[in-house]
Design an enzyme around this catalytic site. Sequence first.
Site, short mmCIF file in Angstrom:
data_model
loop_
_atom_site.label_atom_id
_atom_site.label_comp_id
_atom_site.label_asym_id
_atom_site.label_seq_id
_atom_site.Cartn_x
_atom_site.Cartn_y
_atom_site.Cartn_z
N CYS A 1 0.70 -3.82 -11.11
CA CYS A 1 0.83 -3.75 -9.65
C CYS A 1 2.28 -4.11 -9.29
O CYS A 1 2.73 -5.23 -9.57
CB CYS A 1 -0.16 -4.70 -8.96
SG CYS A 1 0.15 -4.81 -7.19
N HIS B 1 -0.51 -4.57 2.16
CA HIS B 1 0.82 -4.85 2.70
C HIS B 1 0.90 -4.38 4.13
O HIS B 1 0.28 -3.39 4.52
CB HIS B 1 1.93 -4.22 1.85
CG HIS B 1 1.79 -2.74 1.61
ND1 HIS B 1 0.93 -2.23 0.67
CD2 HIS B 1 2.38 -1.67 2.19
CE1 HIS B 1 1.01 -0.91 0.66
NE2 HIS B 1 1.88 -0.53 1.59
N HIS C 1 -3.86 -10.72 -4.85
CA HIS C 1 -3.97 -9.27 -4.96
C HIS C 1 -5.26 -8.78 -4.32
O HIS C 1 -6.35 -9.13 -4.73
CB HIS C 1 -3.93 -8.80 -6.43
CG HIS C 1 -4.06 -7.31 -6.56
ND1 HIS C 1 -2.97 -6.47 -6.63
CD2 HIS C 1 -5.15 -6.51 -6.56
CE1 HIS C 1 -3.39 -5.22 -6.67
NE2 HIS C 1 -4.71 -5.22 -6.64
N ASP D 1 11.78 -3.33 2.65
CA ASP D 1 11.30 -2.10 2.02
C ASP D 1 12.47 -1.40 1.34
O ASP D 1 13.58 -1.33 1.87
CB ASP D 1 10.68 -1.17 3.08
CG ASP D 1 9.83 -0.09 2.44
OD1 ASP D 1 8.59 -0.14 2.58
OD2 ASP D 1 10.39 0.81 1.77
N THR E 1 0.58 4.19 -0.97
CA THR E 1 1.11 4.46 -2.31
C THR E 1 1.08 3.24 -3.22
O THR E 1 1.13 3.40 -4.44
CB THR E 1 2.57 4.98 -2.23
OG1 THR E 1 3.37 4.02 -1.55
CG2 THR E 1 2.64 6.32 -1.48
N HIS F 1 -1.72 -2.68 -3.15
CA HIS F 1 -1.73 -4.14 -2.92
C HIS F 1 -1.52 -4.27 -1.41
O HIS F 1 -0.51 -3.77 -0.89
CB HIS F 1 -0.60 -4.81 -3.71
CG HIS F 1 -0.51 -6.31 -3.58
ND1 HIS F 1 -0.50 -7.18 -4.66
CD2 HIS F 1 -0.41 -7.10 -2.48
CE1 HIS F 1 -0.40 -8.43 -4.23
NE2 HIS F 1 -0.35 -8.41 -2.89
#
Length: 112
Positions: free
Chosen positions: A4, A99, A46, A30, A94, A97
């Site tokens: 991950c 976010h 996670h 990002d 994409t 996890h």
Amino acid sequence: MDNCIFCMILNGEIPSEKVYEDELCVAFKDIEPLAPTHFLVIPRTHVSGASEIGPEMEPVVGHIFGVIAKLAKELGFADGYRVVTNCGADAGQTVPHLHFHVLAGKQLGSFN
Ligand code: 5GP
Ligand code: ZN
């Protein structure tokens, strides 16, 4: 969680430009920003995405929104920002996890 990307960012295996961290979450820029301010806030635990938020994660998600409000004031974008979480293939997620994208610093267009 093995393989991950965001867990690897959490444990330092992949470098990131952090803007905030505490015992529950980490915020980092990002890598492909879509606005002058574009960072991601992730829980240290996670969870694959918003659809997997259960009772144990609900306080963490609330905490994350509180952190975002604090950062908005501290970083000077309290006049306007957008928080987005993409969940699943149709939404274009994409990285599996959980976010939250935080976008600010320009007039943000509508989306569909
Ligand atoms: P999603 O498409 O899943 O909603 O968003 C994933 C985001 O993670 C994308 O905006 C992408 O640019 C960002 N991203 C993917 N890999 C990395 C990385 O290794 N480092 C950073 N900082 N951002 C990443
Ligand atoms: Zn992960």
